[in-house]
Every structure is written in structure tokens, then in C-alpha cells.
Design an enzyme around this catalytic site. Structure first.
Site, PDB file in Angstrom:
ATOM      1  N   ARG A  45      41.625  27.648  39.695  1.00  0.00           N
ATOM      2  CA  ARG A  45      41.551  27.706  38.738  1.00  0.00           C
ATOM      3  C   ARG A  45      42.053  28.761  37.391  1.00  0.00           C
ATOM      4  NH1 ARG A  45      34.894  26.471  39.616  1.00  0.00           N
ATOM      5  NH2 ARG A  45      35.608  26.783  41.679  1.00  0.00           N
ATOM      6  N   GLY A  46      42.473  29.975  37.789  1.00  0.00           N
ATOM      7  CA  GLY A  46      42.265  30.779  37.101  1.00  0.00           C
ATOM      8  C   GLY A  46      43.659  30.919  36.332  1.00  0.00           C
ATOM      9  N   GLU A 101      50.509  31.555  38.576  1.00  0.00           N
ATOM     10  CA  GLU A 101      49.121  31.905  38.977  1.00  0.00           C
ATOM     11  C   GLU A 101      48.915  32.678  38.342  1.00  0.00           C
ATOM     12  OE1 GLU A 101      47.191  32.105  40.818  1.00  0.00           O
ATOM     13  OE2 GLU A 101      47.538  32.390  42.847  1.00  0.00           O
ATOM     14  N   ASP A 102      47.611  33.335  38.187  1.00  0.00           N
ATOM     15  CA  ASP A 102      47.127  34.674  37.820  1.00  0.00           C
ATOM     16  C   ASP A 102      47.263  36.231  38.707  1.00  0.00           C
ATOM     17  OD1 ASP A 102      45.481  33.786  39.671  1.00  0.00           O
ATOM     18  OD2 ASP A 102      43.317  34.060  38.951  1.00  0.00           O
ATOM     19  N   ASP A 105      47.539  38.995  45.074  1.00  0.00           N
ATOM     20  CA  ASP A 105      46.823  40.136  45.586  1.00  0.00           C
ATOM     21  C   ASP A 105      47.648  40.280  47.392  1.00  0.00           C
ATOM     22  OD1 ASP A 105      44.769  41.777  45.857  1.00  0.00           O
ATOM     23  OD2 ASP A 105      43.484  40.185  46.603  1.00  0.00           O
ATOM     24  N   LYS A 133      49.666  42.456  42.506  1.00  0.00           N
ATOM     25  CA  LYS A 133      48.619  43.864  43.271  1.00  0.00           C
ATOM     26  C   LYS A 133      49.695  44.292  44.542  1.00  0.00           C
ATOM     27  CE  LYS A 133      43.864  42.883  41.252  1.00  0.00           C
ATOM     28  NZ  LYS A 133      42.736  42.533  42.933  1.00  0.00           N
ATOM     29  N   PHE A 154      39.695  45.556  41.134  1.00  0.00           N
ATOM     30  CA  PHE A 154      39.303  43.697  40.920  1.00  0.00           C
ATOM     31  C   PHE A 154      38.743  43.327  39.066  1.00  0.00           C
ATOM     32  CE2 PHE A 154      36.205  40.301  40.651  1.00  0.00           C
ATOM     33  CZ  PHE A 154      36.932  39.736  42.047  1.00  0.00           C
ATOM     34  N   VAL A 155      40.049  42.195  39.026  1.00  0.00           N
ATOM     35  CA  VAL A 155      39.655  42.737  37.239  1.00  0.00           C
ATOM     36  C   VAL A 155      39.119  40.433  36.739  1.00  0.00           C
ATOM     37  CG1 VAL A 155      41.468  43.475  37.180  1.00  0.00           C
ATOM     38  CG2 VAL A 155      42.077  41.086  37.900  1.00  0.00           C
ATOM     39  N   ASP A 161      37.609  35.180  37.062  1.00  0.00           N
ATOM     40  CA  ASP A 161      36.731  35.688  37.068  1.00  0.00           C
ATOM     41  C   ASP A 161      36.165  36.517  38.295  1.00  0.00           C
ATOM     42  OD1 ASP A 161      37.392  33.774  39.270  1.00  0.00           O
ATOM     43  OD2 ASP A 161      35.200  33.795  39.526  1.00  0.00           O
ATOM     44  N   ARG A 167      35.850  34.524  32.000  1.00  0.00           N
ATOM     45  CA  ARG A 167      36.911  34.059  32.668  1.00  0.00           C
ATOM     46  C   ARG A 167      37.103  34.241  31.011  1.00  0.00           C
ATOM     47  NH1 ARG A 167      38.714  31.211  37.078  1.00  0.00           N
ATOM     48  NH2 ARG A 167      36.775  30.624  38.583  1.00  0.00           N
TER      49      ARG A 167
HETATM   50  P1  IMP Z   1      46.465  35.809  47.655  1.00  0.00           P
HETATM   51  O1  IMP Z   1      46.289  34.954  48.491  1.00  0.00           O
HETATM   52  O2  IMP Z   1      45.060  36.790  48.523  1.00  0.00           O
HETATM   53  O3  IMP Z   1      47.770  36.691  46.883  1.00  0.00           O
HETATM   54  O4  IMP Z   1      44.695  35.258  46.184  1.00  0.00           O
HETATM   55  C1  IMP Z   1      45.384  35.690  45.079  1.00  0.00           C
HETATM   56  C2  IMP Z   1      44.153  34.591  44.102  1.00  0.00           C
HETATM   57  O5  IMP Z   1      42.470  35.640  44.533  1.00  0.00           O
HETATM   58  C3  IMP Z   1      43.555  34.703  42.671  1.00  0.00           C
HETATM   59  O6  IMP Z   1      44.803  33.587  42.663  1.00  0.00           O
HETATM   60  C4  IMP Z   1      42.581  34.864  42.085  1.00  0.00           C
HETATM   61  O7  IMP Z   1      41.765  33.399  42.617  1.00  0.00           O
HETATM   62  C5  IMP Z   1      41.686  35.852  43.673  1.00  0.00           C
HETATM   63  N1  IMP Z   1      41.734  37.885  43.209  1.00  0.00           N
HETATM   64  C6  IMP Z   1      42.404  38.677  43.708  1.00  0.00           C
HETATM   65  N2  IMP Z   1      42.172  39.590  43.215  1.00  0.00           N
HETATM   66  C7  IMP Z   1      41.342  39.223  42.264  1.00  0.00           C
HETATM   67  C8  IMP Z   1      40.445  40.031  41.309  1.00  0.00           C
HETATM   68  O8  IMP Z   1      40.892  40.933  40.665  1.00  0.00           O
HETATM   69  N3  IMP Z   1      39.902  39.180  40.031  1.00  0.00           N
HETATM   70  C9  IMP Z   1      39.702  38.532  40.667  1.00  0.00           C
HETATM   71  N4  IMP Z   1      40.028  37.401  41.129  1.00  0.00           N
HETATM   72  C10 IMP Z   1      41.138  37.479  42.516  1.00  0.00           C
END
Ligand code: IMP
Length: 179
Positions: A45-46, A101-102, A105, A133, A154-155, A161, A167
């Protein structure tokens, strides 16, 4: 969760986000200037705020679709399973596609989604993430466009969220626990 008290420190202002989206949308329009219709895919949803602002800056014909993926850590195997909770409504074979994508990570989510969509044989497939990140990366993945690189914080805000909260903040802030 979250029962620990926290405050939010602004990291990226609403104005800086808007300016960066203007720049990025110019680059995206240049890449897709010859498209008949670009399928803009938001990852729920981000990305819902980001896709709303980005879509309104895109000066090429577009349609919007959504996909929801969820990634679960597996401590035993130090791996991650990415599951598709909601798939696209439309077919993308032979189409131009931009995945929005938001945050990238660990990279597992977008890496998995891009591989899945690639298997459906789109004509062109690109991705954009508002935040990156790089220090957290576990798989070798790089988004085609990035809004901002951020440190390992953590943002929240601008669609992102913490346990479904915050959000609706217009800016990106970092969570700081106060206990
Ligand atoms: P990845 O698979 O680890 O790259 O995950 C990405 C997802 O993790 C993002 O779409 C977010 O939903 C969540 N996420 C990663 N870092 C944060 C953060 O700092 N705040 C909130 N959600 C996060």
C-alpha cells in the site's frame, strides 16, 4: 505495536519531494515518449501517495494498475518469501510498464515483482522507488529511478507506515523512540 512512544523528525520535506517528482517525471517521459499507453503499476500500500503525485506529472498516456506483495522473513534459512496478495487486473504482454514502489530496503520485494512481471513478456519494464536504503540490500537489485537515497532509518509518511500509522503525513520523517 506500536506501544513504544515515538516522535517523527522530518527527513525530506513535501516541497523537496514535489521538486524531485517533477525531475523524475521528465526523465520517465523521455524514456517512454513513444508509448501508446504506459501501464503504471503501484505496489500497495506504501506507494499510493507517490503514484498519485507521479501520475499527475506524467505527460504521456497512462493507465493505472495495482499489485500487492508481502515479504516474510525466514530466520531459519535467512531468506525471504515474497507472496503476491493481489495481482494486476490487466495483462502486460507487449506493453510498456513502470513499477512504482515506496522503498527499496533489502530489495527482495521489488526483485521478485520485477522477475514475475518480466516473465509476462512486457515490451519495456522499468521501476521507480521514492526511497532507497542501499546499506540494507540483501539481493543485487537496482531500481531504474530513485527519488532519494537514505540511511538505515525507519521512515514514515507520504504513504509509508509504521504499523499502519502515519501514512497521511505530507513529508517523509524518521521514527525516533523516546522511551
Ligand atoms: P524489501 O523487500 O526489504 O526491499 O522491502 C520493501 C518494503 O519494506 C517496502 O515496500 C516497505 O513496505 C517496507 N519498508 C522498508 N523500510 C521501511 C521503513 O523505513 N518504513 C516503513 N516501511 C518500510
Amino acid at each position: 505495536m506500536p506501544n513504544r512512544p515515538y516522535v517523527i523528525d522530518e527527513l525530506i520535506s513535501a516541497k523537496a519531494i514535489a521538486a524531485r517528482i517533477e525531475e523524475l517525471s521528465r526523465e520517465i517521459c523521455r524514456e517512454f515518449r513513444d508509448t501508446d499507453k504506459l501501464v503504471v503499476v503501484g505496489l500497495l500500500r506504501g506507494s499510493f501517495v507517490f503514484i498519485a503525485d507521479l501520475a499527475r506529472e506524467l505527460d504521456v498516456p497512462i493507465e493505472i494498475d495495482f499489485l500487492e506483495a508481502s515479504s516474510y522473513g525466514n530466520a531459519m534459512e535467512s531468506s525471504r518469501e515474497v507472496r503476491i496478495l493481489k495481482d494486476l487486473r490487466g495483462a502486460i504482454q507487449g506493453r510498456d510498464v513502470l513499477v512504482v514502489e515506496d522503498i527499496v530496503d533489502t530489495g527482495h520485494t521489488l526483485n521478485h515483482v520485477i522477475a514475475l512481471l518480466k516473465s509476462r513478456q512486457p515490451k519495456r519494464l522499468k521501476s521507480i522507488a521514492l526511497l532507497d536504503k542501499p546499506s540494507r540490500r540483501e539481493v543485487d537489485f537496482k531500481s531504474d529511478w530513485i527519488g532519494f537515497e537514505i540511511p538505515d532509518e525507519f521512515v514514515v509518511g507520504y504513504g509509508i507506515d509504521y504499523a499502519q500509522r502515519n501514512r497521511n503525513l505530507p513529508f517523509i520523517g524518521k521514527v525516533r523512540f523516546t522511551d
